[in-house]
Design a protein around this motif. Structure first.
Motif, short mmCIF file in Angstrom:
data_model
loop_
_atom_site.label_atom_id
_atom_site.label_comp_id
_atom_site.label_asym_id
_atom_site.label_seq_id
_atom_site.Cartn_x
_atom_site.Cartn_y
_atom_site.Cartn_z
N MET A 85 0.84 -1.20 0.00
CA MET A 85 0.00 0.00 0.00
C MET A 85 0.87 1.25 0.00
SD MET A 85 -2.56 1.39 2.91
CE MET A 85 -1.37 2.45 3.61
N VAL A 86 0.41 2.25 -0.71
CA VAL A 86 1.16 3.51 -0.74
C VAL A 86 0.43 4.53 0.13
CG1 VAL A 86 2.00 5.39 -2.18
CG2 VAL A 86 2.00 3.05 -3.06
N ALA A 87 1.14 5.10 1.11
CA ALA A 87 0.55 6.18 1.91
C ALA A 87 0.93 7.50 1.26
CB ALA A 87 1.07 6.11 3.33
N ARG A 88 -0.02 8.44 1.24
CA ARG A 88 0.25 9.73 0.60
C ARG A 88 0.07 10.85 1.61
NH1 ARG A 88 -0.32 8.84 -5.02
NH2 ARG A 88 -0.94 6.68 -5.35
N VAL A 89 1.02 11.78 1.63
CA VAL A 89 0.92 12.94 2.52
C VAL A 89 1.24 14.18 1.69
CG1 VAL A 89 1.77 14.02 4.62
CG2 VAL A 89 1.72 11.53 4.46
N SER A 90 0.43 15.23 1.84
CA SER A 90 0.69 16.47 1.10
C SER A 90 1.68 17.33 1.87
CB SER A 90 -0.59 17.28 0.92
OG SER A 90 -1.54 16.52 0.24
N THR A 91 2.60 17.94 1.13
CA THR A 91 3.48 18.93 1.72
C THR A 91 3.76 19.99 0.65
OG1 THR A 91 5.56 19.32 2.89
CG2 THR A 91 5.58 17.62 1.21
N VAL A 95 4.16 13.43 -0.82
CA VAL A 95 5.12 12.43 -0.33
C VAL A 95 4.42 11.08 -0.42
CG1 VAL A 95 6.45 11.64 1.64
CG2 VAL A 95 6.17 14.09 1.23
N GLN A 96 4.98 10.16 -1.20
CA GLN A 96 4.41 8.82 -1.32
C GLN A 96 5.34 7.85 -0.62
OE1 GLN A 96 4.48 8.59 -5.55
NE2 GLN A 96 2.84 10.10 -5.83
N VAL A 97 4.79 7.06 0.28
CA VAL A 97 5.62 6.12 1.04
C VAL A 97 5.11 4.71 0.80
CG1 VAL A 97 6.47 5.46 3.30
CG2 VAL A 97 5.98 7.85 2.82
N MET A 98 6.02 3.82 0.39
CA MET A 98 5.62 2.43 0.19
C MET A 98 6.54 1.53 1.00
SD MET A 98 4.82 0.35 -3.24
CE MET A 98 6.45 -0.12 -3.69
N VAL A 99 5.93 0.60 1.72
CA VAL A 99 6.70 -0.40 2.46
C VAL A 99 6.51 -1.71 1.74
CG1 VAL A 99 7.00 -1.53 4.68
CG2 VAL A 99 6.27 0.86 4.60
N ALA A 100 7.60 -2.31 1.26
CA ALA A 100 7.49 -3.53 0.47
C ALA A 100 8.58 -4.50 0.89
CB ALA A 100 7.63 -3.19 -1.01
N PRO A 101 8.38 -5.77 0.62
CA PRO A 101 9.42 -6.74 0.97
C PRO A 101 10.72 -6.40 0.25
CG PRO A 101 7.40 -7.83 0.28
CD PRO A 101 7.21 -6.38 0.01
N GLY A 102 11.81 -6.63 0.88
CA GLY A 102 13.11 -6.35 0.26
C GLY A 102 14.14 -6.07 1.31
N LYS A 103 15.28 -5.58 0.86
CA LYS A 103 16.37 -5.30 1.80
C LYS A 103 15.98 -4.13 2.70
CE LYS A 103 21.31 -4.32 1.53
NZ LYS A 103 21.40 -2.87 1.57
N MET A 104 16.22 -4.25 3.98
CA MET A 104 15.79 -3.23 4.93
C MET A 104 16.51 -1.89 4.68
SD MET A 104 15.84 -3.41 9.04
CE MET A 104 15.28 -2.04 10.02
N ALA A 114 6.80 13.70 -5.15
CA ALA A 114 6.27 14.00 -6.48
C ALA A 114 5.77 15.44 -6.53
CB ALA A 114 5.13 13.05 -6.80
N PRO A 115 5.87 16.18 -7.61
CA PRO A 115 6.44 15.78 -8.90
C PRO A 115 7.97 15.62 -8.84
CG PRO A 115 5.88 18.11 -8.92
CD PRO A 115 5.37 17.56 -7.63
#
Ligand SMILES: Nc1ncnc2c1ncn2[C@@H]1O[C@H](COP(=O)(O)OP(=O)(O)O)[C@@H](O)[C@H]1O
Ligand SMILES: [Mg+2]
Length: 510
Positions: free
Chosen positions: A1-7, A20-29, A69-70
């Motif tokens: 899931m992508v969390a979005r925060v405006s700044t 600001v888009q933040v994604m937590v996904a499996p992979g290297k920490m 983004a952008p």
């Protein structure tokens, strides 16, 4: 899931929306930040990690990707810490994701999870309001942000924990109150200046119409003293001006304690000032002294001692009312509608033209010194006066001098006339004669027949530039306003022309 925060990212004094888009996904920490971050933004990774840890939230052994983004807009500053941290908290389920959708978020994080003050909270709040959102900002910036309007929803938490508690409903944050800085009452007063009546008159005229002023005189004649009395006769900022001035101070990080003041800015940069210090710019774009003096006064003491390129860089803001800074990949502009007050000695030894004084370097001492000020810059100065040394009789037994408060009354009256005139002409944003356009001044400073004749003769003889001609009209309009006269008379034009001639004579005499 992508969390979005405006700044926001700051461009000039505007807050440009950034997501600001933040994604937590499996992979290297680890945390990866992309989207043209500068060094301060890239370092926010470490601060966010430490602050979350201190707030009792450890990161999962997963890969965290943060996108600003952008992607092609450069992001400068440390205020991206808080939106990144909140995005991460939302992605991890520590705060409800939809709680953030109504807010624009700015703030810097300390390692212990507290939120540190940032520059630019006021423009961020105004930007947030324009998109119909509220603002989450550091506690210390709250009272400044509250100026954006009573309808703007503002949360100003001290720490990540208090914000999380607010969203959980366990500890509701109250809205910060806008606060105003009490003006220090004891400004230096004009009454302390003995003699110098004509210089005081010129100062009053400059204050009334917002005109640029140059004072030339030997050392110790009281030029710096006169200039420092100008704030005591200038009218306070209007509400709209106050907001504009405060936005610039906010971006520059110079709003102490988030309190606003309605006193006109009076900036006195030292003559060693660089281009970046005066006009703005630098590694991280910041408004310069000229912009910090917006709607107020830029006082350049020892005028010719400034680097000539730095002085010439003022030509453009003096004309257009803004400082434009070209950067490698974008262009920033800061408002700079300023009144320039300058003071100088007539030559390096300071004594040229003094009776009984002979300079070893002869007339060159004066020509060389004055040549440091370019013609085009001189052309932009409406009022030039000689400030001779104050006479002994004035010093020893002075006649009673007028207090600043009385002069301020006349200035305020003349300014009210101007404001009304330009408002009824539909020229929003113009409040002084100095700031009005050439076509407008031709219309409003229509002289009587005797005045026209005088102006024609003077323009012919003195070879005014077109700019010089219009500036004479503007000063004459101010003189008539001070007089409470509708029509600009010969007497007003004569005085305005005399102010211009004082400077034309300088190089000629050398
Ligand atoms: N007209 C004046 N009335 C009273 N004091 C004066 C006057 N002119 C100069 N002084 C005194 O001289 C000092 C130097 O004045 P200053 O404004 O710094 O001179 P300048 O900038 O022209 O070299 C002041 O601090 C003040 O004490
Ligand atoms: Mg001085």
């Amino acid at each position: 899931m992508v969390a979005r925060v405006s700044t926001v990212a700051f461009q000039g004094i505007e807050g440009v929306p950034v997501e600001v888009q933040v994604m937590v996904a499996p992979g290297k920490m680890g945390i990866q930040i992309v989207g043209l971050p500068d060094k301060a933004v890239a370092e926010s990774r470490e601060r966010v990690q430490a602050a979350l840890h201190a707030s009792g939230l450890s990161l999962p052994a997963k890969r965290v990707t943060v996108n600003l983004a952008p992607a092609d807009l450069p992001k400068e500053g440390s205020h991206f810490d808080l939106p990144i941290a909140l995005g991460l908290m939302a992605a991890l389920g520590a705060i409800p994701a939809d709680a953030l959708s109504e807010y624009v978020v700015v703030g810097e994080l300390n390692l212990d999870g507290t939120i540190a003050a940032i520059a630019g909270a006021l423009p961020a709040a105004i930007g947030a309001n324009a998109t119909g959102k509220g603002l989450i900002c550091p506690a210390e910036s709250g009272s400044e942000a509250a100026w954006a309007g009573s309808e703007v929803n503002i949360l100003a938490p001290r720490s990540l924990i208090s914000l999380a508690n607010h969203f959980r409903g366990t500890q509701i944050l109250s809205r910060p109150e806008p606060s105003i800085r009490p003006n220090a009452a004891n400004l230096p007063d004009l009454a302390e200046i003995k003699g110098q009546e004509s210089a005081k008159r010129a100062l009053e005229v400059a204050a009334a119409g917002g005109h640029n002023l140059l004072m030339v005189g030997p050392p110790g004649s009281g030029k710096s003293m006169l200039a420092s009395r100008l704030p005591s006769i200038l009218p306070p900022l209007s509400a709209a001006e106050l907001l504009e001035v405060s936005m610039i101070q906010s971006i520059a990080g110079q709003l102490s304690g988030g309190k606003l003041s309605d006193r006109r800015p009076f900036r006195t940069p030292h003559h060693s000032a660089t281009m970046a210090a005066l006009i703005g710019g630098g590694l991280r774009a910041r408004p310069g002294e000229a912009s910090l003096a917006h709607h107020g006064v830029l006082f350049l003491d020892e005028f010719p001692e400034f680097a000539p390129q730095v002085l010439d860089a003022l030509r453009q803001p003096l004309e257009s009312g803004e400082c434009v800074i070209a950067r490698a990949n974008h262009r920033v502009s800061y408002p700079a509608r300023i009144q320039l007050i300058a003071a100088m000695n007539p030559c390096r030894c300071g004594m040229a033209g003094e009776p009984g004084h002979t300079c070893a370097r002869g007339p060159r001492c004066m020509t060389d010194y004055q040549a440091r000020i370019s013609g085009p810059l001189m052309d932009r100065i409406d009022i030039r006066i000689d400030v001779p040394a104050v006479s002994a009789s004035d010093l020893i037994r002075p006649s009673a001098a007028e207090a600043s408060a009385d002069v301020a009354l006349r200035v305020a009256r003349a300014r009210a006339i101007q404001r009304e005139r330009y408002a009824s002409a539909g020229a929003a944003g113009i409040s002084t004669n100095a700031g009005c356009s050439t076509s407008m001044i031709e219309k409003f400073a229509e002289a009587d027949a005797a005045g026209l004749q005088l102006l024609r003769d003077a323009a012919d003889k003195m070879k005014f530039s077109a700019r010089g001609y219009h500036r004479v009209l503007k000063v004459a309009r101010t003189l008539a306003d001070l007089d409470g006269k509708e029509i600009v008379g010969r007497i007003h034009l004569a005085e305005a022309i005399s102010y211009r001639v004082a400077g034309e004579r300088l190089p000629a005499a050398a």
